[in-house]
Design a protein around this motif. Structure first.
Motif, PDB file in Angstrom:
ATOM      1  N   ASN A   2       0.793  -1.204   0.165  1.00 54.65           N
ATOM      2  CA  ASN A   2       0.007  -0.051  -0.152  1.00 54.65           C
ATOM      3  C   ASN A   2       0.725   1.215  -0.010  1.00 54.65           C
ATOM      4  OD1 ASN A   2       0.738   0.166   2.626  1.00 54.65           O
ATOM      5  ND2 ASN A   2      -1.059  -0.608   3.494  1.00 54.65           N
ATOM      6  N   PHE A   3       0.409   2.300  -0.636  1.00 55.10           N
ATOM      7  CA  PHE A   3       1.054   3.697  -0.682  1.00 55.10           C
ATOM      8  C   PHE A   3       0.100   4.663   0.157  1.00 55.10           C
ATOM      9  CE2 PHE A   3       2.259   1.328  -4.035  1.00 55.10           C
ATOM     10  CZ  PHE A   3       3.704   1.555  -4.336  1.00 55.10           C
ATOM     11  N   LEU A   4       0.787   5.556   0.496  1.00 57.82           N
ATOM     12  CA  LEU A   4      -0.253   6.955   1.056  1.00 57.82           C
ATOM     13  C   LEU A   4       0.261   8.085   0.098  1.00 57.82           C
ATOM     14  CD1 LEU A   4       0.554   6.481   4.951  1.00 57.82           C
ATOM     15  CD2 LEU A   4      -1.452   6.004   3.717  1.00 57.82           C
ATOM     16  N   ILE A   5      -0.954   8.848  -0.208  1.00 59.42           N
ATOM     17  CA  ILE A   5      -0.414  10.136  -0.746  1.00 59.42           C
ATOM     18  C   ILE A   5      -0.747  11.257   0.345  1.00 59.42           C
ATOM     19  CG2 ILE A   5      -0.846  11.614  -2.650  1.00 59.42           C
ATOM     20  CD1 ILE A   5      -2.275   9.051  -3.924  1.00 59.42           C
ATOM     21  N   VAL A   6      -0.031  12.200   0.619  1.00 60.01           N
ATOM     22  CA  VAL A   6      -0.001  13.133   1.423  1.00 60.01           C
ATOM     23  C   VAL A   6      -0.534  14.425   0.785  1.00 60.01           C
ATOM     24  CG1 VAL A   6       0.712  14.532   3.630  1.00 60.01           C
ATOM     25  CG2 VAL A   6       1.286  12.115   3.296  1.00 60.01           C
ATOM     26  N   PHE A   7      -1.532  15.069   1.054  1.00 58.73           N
ATOM     27  CA  PHE A   7      -1.924  16.278   0.060  1.00 58.73           C
ATOM     28  C   PHE A   7      -1.410  17.516   0.698  1.00 58.73           C
ATOM     29  CE2 PHE A   7      -3.442  14.136  -3.824  1.00 58.73           C
ATOM     30  CZ  PHE A   7      -4.119  12.869  -3.314  1.00 58.73           C
ATOM     31  N   ASP A   8      -1.149  18.447   0.360  1.00 57.46           N
ATOM     32  CA  ASP A   8      -0.785  19.712   0.630  1.00 57.46           C
ATOM     33  C   ASP A   8      -2.060  20.903   0.305  1.00 57.46           C
ATOM     34  OD1 ASP A   8       0.814  22.454  -0.009  1.00 57.46           O
ATOM     35  OD2 ASP A   8       1.537  21.530   1.662  1.00 57.46           O
ATOM     36  N   SER A   9      -2.636  21.600   1.231  1.00 60.29           N
ATOM     37  CA  SER A   9      -3.791  22.249   1.118  1.00 60.29           C
ATOM     38  C   SER A   9      -4.790  21.807  -0.025  1.00 60.29           C
ATOM     39  CB  SER A   9      -3.148  23.744   0.533  1.00 60.29           C
ATOM     40  OG  SER A   9      -2.137  24.189   1.294  1.00 60.29           O
ATOM     41  N   MET A  10      -5.855  21.124   0.525  1.00 63.07           N
ATOM     42  CA  MET A  10      -6.675  20.595  -0.496  1.00 63.07           C
ATOM     43  C   MET A  10      -8.200  20.454   0.245  1.00 63.07           C
ATOM     44  SD  MET A  10      -6.624  17.215  -2.522  1.00 63.07           S
ATOM     45  CE  MET A  10      -5.659  17.713  -4.126  1.00 63.07           C
ATOM     46  N   GLU A  11      -9.052  21.394  -0.502  1.00 65.97           N
ATOM     47  CA  GLU A  11     -10.498  21.239  -0.318  1.00 65.97           C
ATOM     48  C   GLU A  11     -11.138  20.002  -0.372  1.00 65.97           C
ATOM     49  OE1 GLU A  11     -12.120  23.721   0.910  1.00 65.97           O
ATOM     50  OE2 GLU A  11     -10.505  25.046   0.974  1.00 65.97           O
ATOM     51  N   LYS A  12     -12.285  19.909   0.051  1.00 61.19           N
ATOM     52  CA  LYS A  12     -13.061  18.685   0.243  1.00 61.19           C
ATOM     53  C   LYS A  12     -13.323  18.078  -1.152  1.00 61.19           C
ATOM     54  CE  LYS A  12     -17.704  16.960   1.382  1.00 61.19           C
ATOM     55  NZ  LYS A  12     -18.886  17.394   1.222  1.00 61.19           N
ATOM     56  N   ASP A  13     -13.949  19.169  -1.845  1.00 63.65           N
ATOM     57  CA  ASP A  13     -14.309  18.623  -3.242  1.00 63.65           C
ATOM     58  C   ASP A  13     -13.396  18.100  -4.201  1.00 63.65           C
ATOM     59  OD1 ASP A  13     -17.291  20.904  -3.434  1.00 63.65           O
ATOM     60  OD2 ASP A  13     -16.927  19.098  -2.644  1.00 63.65           O
ATOM     61  N   CYS A  14     -12.127  18.811  -4.077  1.00 62.88           N
ATOM     62  CA  CYS A  14     -11.055  18.660  -4.786  1.00 62.88           C
ATOM     63  C   CYS A  14     -10.717  17.346  -4.372  1.00 62.88           C
ATOM     64  CB  CYS A  14      -9.980  19.731  -4.581  1.00 62.88           C
ATOM     65  SG  CYS A  14      -8.743  19.675  -5.567  1.00 62.88           S
ATOM     66  N   PHE A  15     -10.529  17.017  -3.234  1.00 63.18           N
ATOM     67  CA  PHE A  15     -10.043  15.663  -2.934  1.00 63.18           C
ATOM     68  C   PHE A  15     -10.776  14.482  -3.338  1.00 63.18           C
ATOM     69  CE2 PHE A  15      -9.868  12.501   0.756  1.00 63.18           C
ATOM     70  CZ  PHE A  15      -8.403  12.055   0.522  1.00 63.18           C
ATOM     71  N   ALA A  16     -12.164  14.585  -3.324  1.00 62.05           N
ATOM     72  CA  ALA A  16     -13.128  13.741  -3.634  1.00 62.05           C
ATOM     73  C   ALA A  16     -12.757  13.271  -5.349  1.00 62.05           C
ATOM     74  CB  ALA A  16     -14.367  13.859  -3.484  1.00 62.05           C
ATOM     75  N   ARG A  17     -12.518  14.475  -6.000  1.00 65.36           N
ATOM     76  CA  ARG A  17     -12.504  14.300  -7.314  1.00 65.36           C
ATOM     77  C   ARG A  17     -10.929  13.762  -7.757  1.00 65.36           C
ATOM     78  NH1 ARG A  17     -14.120  19.794  -7.905  1.00 65.36           N
ATOM     79  NH2 ARG A  17     -12.125  20.398  -8.304  1.00 65.36           N
ATOM     80  N   LYS A  18      -9.926  14.167  -6.934  1.00 64.02           N
ATOM     81  CA  LYS A  18      -8.537  13.573  -7.206  1.00 64.02           C
ATOM     82  C   LYS A  18      -8.714  12.095  -6.931  1.00 64.02           C
ATOM     83  CE  LYS A  18      -5.039  15.281  -8.305  1.00 64.02           C
ATOM     84  NZ  LYS A  18      -4.404  15.316  -9.378  1.00 64.02           N
ATOM     85  N   LEU A  19      -9.276  11.585  -5.589  1.00 65.79           N
ATOM     86  CA  LEU A  19      -9.278   9.936  -5.642  1.00 65.79           C
ATOM     87  C   LEU A  19      -9.965   9.373  -6.769  1.00 65.79           C
ATOM     88  CD1 LEU A  19      -9.875   9.622  -1.853  1.00 65.79           C
ATOM     89  CD2 LEU A  19      -7.765  10.114  -3.079  1.00 65.79           C
ATOM     90  N   ALA A  20     -11.097  10.064  -7.366  1.00 65.26           N
ATOM     91  CA  ALA A  20     -11.858   9.355  -8.429  1.00 65.26           C
ATOM     92  C   ALA A  20     -11.030   9.321  -9.696  1.00 65.26           C
ATOM     93  CB  ALA A  20     -13.236  10.055  -8.512  1.00 65.26           C
ATOM     94  N   GLU A  21     -10.252  10.458  -9.772  1.00 64.59           N
ATOM     95  CA  GLU A  21      -9.639  10.425 -10.776  1.00 64.59           C
ATOM     96  C   GLU A  21      -8.501   9.433 -10.922  1.00 64.59           C
ATOM     97  OE1 GLU A  21      -7.481  14.270 -11.480  1.00 64.59           O
ATOM     98  OE2 GLU A  21      -5.915  13.068 -12.373  1.00 64.59           O
ATOM     99  N   ILE A  22      -7.997   9.386  -9.660  1.00 63.58           N
ATOM    100  CA  ILE A  22      -6.772   8.137  -9.642  1.00 63.58           C
ATOM    101  C   ILE A  22      -7.383   6.652  -9.842  1.00 63.58           C
ATOM    102  CG2 ILE A  22      -5.212   6.889  -7.963  1.00 63.58           C
ATOM    103  CD1 ILE A  22      -4.665   9.897  -6.577  1.00 63.58           C
ATOM    104  N   LYS A  23      -8.402   6.650  -9.212  1.00 64.77           N
ATOM    105  CA  LYS A  23      -9.035   5.462  -9.324  1.00 64.77           C
ATOM    106  C   LYS A  23      -9.399   5.000 -10.814  1.00 64.77           C
ATOM    107  CE  LYS A  23     -11.680   1.729  -7.646  1.00 64.77           C
ATOM    108  NZ  LYS A  23     -10.995   0.498  -8.335  1.00 64.77           N
TER     109      LYS A  23
END
Lengths: 120, 550
Positions: free
Chosen positions: B464-485
Motif C-alpha cells: 500500500n501507498f499513502l498520498i499526503v496532500f498539501d492544502s486541499m479542499e473537500k471537493d477537490c480531494f474527492a475528485r482527485k481520488l476518483a481520478e486516480i481510481k
C-alpha cells in the motif's frame, strides 16, 4: 587431362596436396593462379642484375608456394638455390638455375595444357 | 558481435590468398604484403583486437621488425602474433618466440591445422580476457562495498547533527584537492595514489566519536559553556578508541589505521596547542593534518547552528592568517594553490562528484549517491543521507520512516489518501516476484505522475501507498481520488500478459487537523478489509465528534 595426371606430368604430389587442403577445387584454383605468379621472373631478373638479396627473397617465396601446392620437383630445385643463396654461395645458385628453369617451365607447360583442357 | 579480425602478412600473394581461402568463412581477413603495411593497419585500427599471421622473410620490413615494433608500441595486449615459418629453421622460430610471438604454423599449410591453431589461440585469449575482467569487476565491487559501508557509517553520525548534511562529502573533496597539491609540491610524505585514496575514504570517519556527544550539546544553537566544550572535545579521542577496540586483524588494515590517525588527531594544531595529545609539527600524521584543514575550511564556508557561512575568500584568508588554528606552512601553500578549484567546486554543489564513480560510469552523482531517475521528477528530492534513509529502494518514492519521522513536522497537510494494491500476493505467486515488483514500481510512478508537486507519495507497507496532500479542499480531494481510481482502471501494464493493476483507494480530509488526519489514517490502515473492497473516505469537518473517535 585431369589435375592428377597434370601433377604426375610435372612431378608434383597430388594426393598429398588434396589431403592437406581437403578440397580439390581449392587446389585447382591455386594451381591455375600460379600461372600469374611472378616469383620465378623476379628471381631471374634479380640474378641477372646480381641482386642476390632480392633473388633469395624471390626463390624463398617460390619455395613456399611449391610447398603449399605440392610441387615436389620444383620445390627441390628451389630449396637448393634458397640454401645456397642464404650461405652467399652465388656460384652454386647460378649452376642450379638451369635446373630450376627447366622444372619451372615443365610445370607451366603442364598447367597451360590443363587450363586449355578445362576451358575446352 | 562481428567476426574476429585476422591480419595475414606475407609477401607472396599466393600464400596470402591460400590462407584467406582457408580462414575467410569464419574470420574477417585483412591482408598486408609487407611489415610496413602491417604496422600501418595495426596502428590505424588501434581499438581492435588483432590476430596476426606473420611471415618472417619479407621486403621493406620483415617479421622480426614487426614483432619489435609491436613490443615498442605496447600493442601486445591487443595483438596476438602467430608466425608462419617456411622452413623449419629452429633459430628463426626461437627468435620469434623471444620477441613475443605466441605460436607458429609451418608451411605447407594444412587447412585443418591452420583452423585449429587459430581457433585455440583465440579461445585461450578470450578466456584470459574474461578472467581479467572478472577479477577487475570483483575488485571494483569490493571497493564499492567498503565505500558504501564507510558512507553509511559516517552518515549515521552526521544524521544526529542535522545541520551538516554535506559536511562529510565536502571534507572528502577538499582533502582530495589539498592532497593533490601536496603531491605536486613535495615528495616529503611520499604519498602514492592509493595512499591518497585511502586518506580521502578514511576522512569520512573523522567525526565518528561524535556519536557519544549528547544531542543537546551537538546541536546547541549558541556558544557552548566551558564544560560543554570539554565534553565536545572528547569526540576525537572517543572516535579513535572505538577504532582501536576493533580486533587486531581489522585494526591493522590500512583503512582503519588511517581512520584512527584522522579521528584522533584532526584537532591537533601544528604549534602543539591542539587536543587530545598536544602533538606538534610533523608528529601529527599528514592524513590528520590535511583532514583538519579540510574540516576547518568546510566549517567556515557552511552555515552552522551557531554561525553563518563565510565566503570562500574570507575563509581562505582566515585560515592563512592563523585565525582558525595553526597549520603546516606547506599545507597553507597547498590550500592557496587549491583555492581556485575549491571556489568552483563549492560555488555549485552539484559539481561535487564522486570521482571514481564519475570516471567509471560518467553518471552524475549528488553527494556520492547515483542520482535516481525518477527522483528528478519528484520535485521534493532530498539530498545525501536523506535519500539513503527516506527513499524506498524499489519504487523510489518515500518510505514509511519518512512518513513517521518527517511528515508530522509539515505544515498545511489537509488530506491523506490510502492506496491498496489488490491481489499483489496472488500476482507474486502466479507470475513471480519480478512481476509483483514491476506492478509496485508502476503503481508508484503512476501515483507520482497523478499528484501535484507539493503532494508526497509514500510506500507505507508491502502493498500500500499513502498520498499526503498539501492544502486541499473537500471537493477537490474527492475528485482527485476518483481520478486516480479511474486512471488505474484503464491502466494496463505493458508486456505483462495484459495485466491490470487493481487498486482500492480511500482517505481522509480535514483542513488544519493534521493530528486527526494521521490518527484516521492509522485507523484505516489497521482496519481489515476484504480483497477488492473499496475504502471509505472521511471528511473530518463533517463528522464532529465522531471524527475524533476514529
Amino acid at each position: 587431362m585431369n589435375l592428377k595426371e597434370c601433377y604426375l606430368k610435372f612431378g608434383g604430389d597430388y594426393d598429398e596436396v588434396v589431403g592437406r587442403l581437403r578440397r580439390e577445387q581449392l587446389v585447382t584454383k591455386f594451381f591455375l593462379k600460379f600461372l600469374d605468379d611472378k616469383s620465378f621472373e623476379l628471381y631471374e631478373e634479380a640474378m641477372a642484375r646480381k641482386d642476390y638479396d632480392e633473388a633469395l627473397r624471390a626463390v624463398h617465396t617460390l619455395k613456399g608456394i611449391c610447398q603449399n601446392l605440392g610441387f615436389t620437383r620444383l620445390y627441390h630445385s628451389s630449396v637448393q638455390i634458397n640454401n645456397a643463396l642464404r650461405e652467399n654461395d652465388v656460384g652454386t645458385a647460378i649452376r642450379l638455375s638451369d635446373q630450376l628453369s627447366m622444372d619451372y617451365h615443365l610445370l607451366i607447360e603442364a598447367a597451360q595444357e590443363f587450363k586449355a583442357s578445362m576451358e575446352g | 558481435m562481428g567476426k574476429q579480425k585476422i591480419l595475414i602478412v606475407d609477401d607472396s600473394e599466393m600464400n596470402r590468398a591460400l590462407l584467406q581461402d582457408i580462414l575467410e568463412d569464419r574470420y574477417d581477413v585483412v591482408e598486408a604484403e609487407n611489415g610496413v603495411q602491417a604496422v600501418n593497419i595495426l596502428a590505424k585500427n588501434d581499438k581492435d583486437f588483432w590476430f596476426v599471421l606473420l611471415d618472417i622473410m619479407m621486403p621493406e620490413m620483415n617479421g622480426f621488425d614487426v614483432l619489435n615494433y609491436i613490443n615498442k608500441h605496447y600493442w601486445n595486449d591487443r595483438v596476438v602474433v602467430i608466425m608462419i615459418s617456411s622452413d623449419d629453421s629452429p633459430e628463426n622460430i626461437i627468435r620469434a618466440y623471444n620477441l613475443g610471438a605466441f605460436d607458429y604454423i609451418s608451411r605447407p599449410f594444412d587447412s585443418v591445422i591452420v583452423h585449429k591453431r587459430v581457433a585455440n589461440t583465440m579461445l585461450l585469449y578470450a578466456r584470459q580476457h574474461d578472467l581479467e575482467d572478472a577479477v577487475k569487476e570483483q575488485f571494483y565491487e569490493q571497493q564499492k562495498n567498503s565505500d558504501l559501508m564507510v558512507s553509511i557509517l559516517s552518515y549515521i553520525v552526521e544524521f544526529r547533527n542535522g545541520e551538516s548534511r554535506l559536511h562529510i562529502q565536502h571534507v572528502k573533496n577538499i582533502t582530495e584537492q589539498i592532497l593533490m597539491q601536496l603531491n605536486r609540491l613535495t615528495d616529503k610524505y611520499d604519498l602514492s595514489k592509493s595512499d591518497m585514496d585511502l586518506i580521502c575514504m578514511a576522512s569520512a570517519l573523522h567525526d565518528i566519536g561524535k556519536i557519544s556527544i549528547p544531542e543537546n550539546i551537538l546541536n546547541k544553537p549558541g556558544r557552548l559553556t566551558p564544560e560543554e566544550f570539554e565534553m565536545m572535545k572528547t569526540h576525537s579521542e572517543v572516535g579513535s578508541n572505538m577504532l582501536s577496540a576493533l580486533p587486531a586483524e581489522q585494526f591493522n588494515s590500512p583503512l582503519v589505521k588511517t581512520a584512527y590517525e584522522i579521528c584522533r588527531w584532526h584537532h591537533e594544531r601544528y604549534d602543539g596547542r591542539g587536543y587530545p595529545d598536544g602533538l606538534k609539527g610533523e608528529d601529527i600524521p599528514i592524513s590528520a593534518q590535511v583532514v583538519a584543514m579540510a574540516d576547518v575550511y568546510d566549517a567556515l564556508t557552511s552555515e552552522r547552528c551557531y554561525k553563518k557561512a563565510f565566503s570562500h575568500d574570507t575563509a581562505i584568508s582566515m585560515i592563512t592568517n592563523g585565525q582558525c588554528g595553526a597549520f603546516n606552512p606547506l599545507l597553507l601553500q597547498c590550500l592557496t594553490a587549491a583555492s581556485d578549484k575549491l571556489k568552483v567546486l563549492f560555488a555549485n554543489p552539484d559539481m561535487v562528484q564522486d570521482r571514481r564513480k564519475g570516471e567509471r560510469t560518467g553518471s552524475k552523482t549528488v553527494s556520492g549517491y547515483p542520482a535516481r531517475r525518477s527522483m528528478k521528477e519528484m520535485t521534493y528530492s532530498p539530498a545525501g543521507y536523506m535519500k539513503l534513509l527516506y527513499i524506498d529502494s524499489l519504487t523510489n518514492v518515500f518510505n514509511r520512516r519518512y512518513y513517521e519521522e518527517q511528515l508530522p513536522n509539515f505544515p498545511n497537510i489537509d488530506a491523506i489518501a490510502l492506496v491498496d494494491v489488490n491481489r499483489l500476493e496472488q500476482i507474486n505467486n502466479q507470475y513471480g516476484q519480478y512481476v509483483g515488483d514491476t506492478v509496485l514500481k508502476c503503481t508508484a510512478e503512476t501515483l507520482v505522475s497523478l499528484v501535484r508537486k507539493n503532494d508526497q507519495v509514500i510506500r507505507y507497507g508491502s502493498d500500500n501507498f499513502l498520498i499526503v496532500f498539501d492544502s486541499m479542499e473537500k471537493d477537490c480531494f474527492a475528485r482527485k481520488l476518483a481520478e486516480i481510481k479511474n486512471y488505474f482502471d484503464e491502466l494496463v501494464v505493458d508486456d505483462l500478459l495484459q495485466l491490470h493493476i487493481s487498486i482500492s483507494i480511500g482517505g481522509v480530509q480535514g483542513v488544519g487537523k493534521p493530528k486527526e488526519l494521521f490518527d484516521a489514517i492509522s485507523h484505516l490502515l489497521n482496519h481489515a478489509k476484504n480483497p477488492g473492497e473499496q475504502l471509505p473516505i472521511y471528511y473530518l469537518d463533517e463528522m464532529g465528534d465522531i471524527g475524533s473517535k476514529i
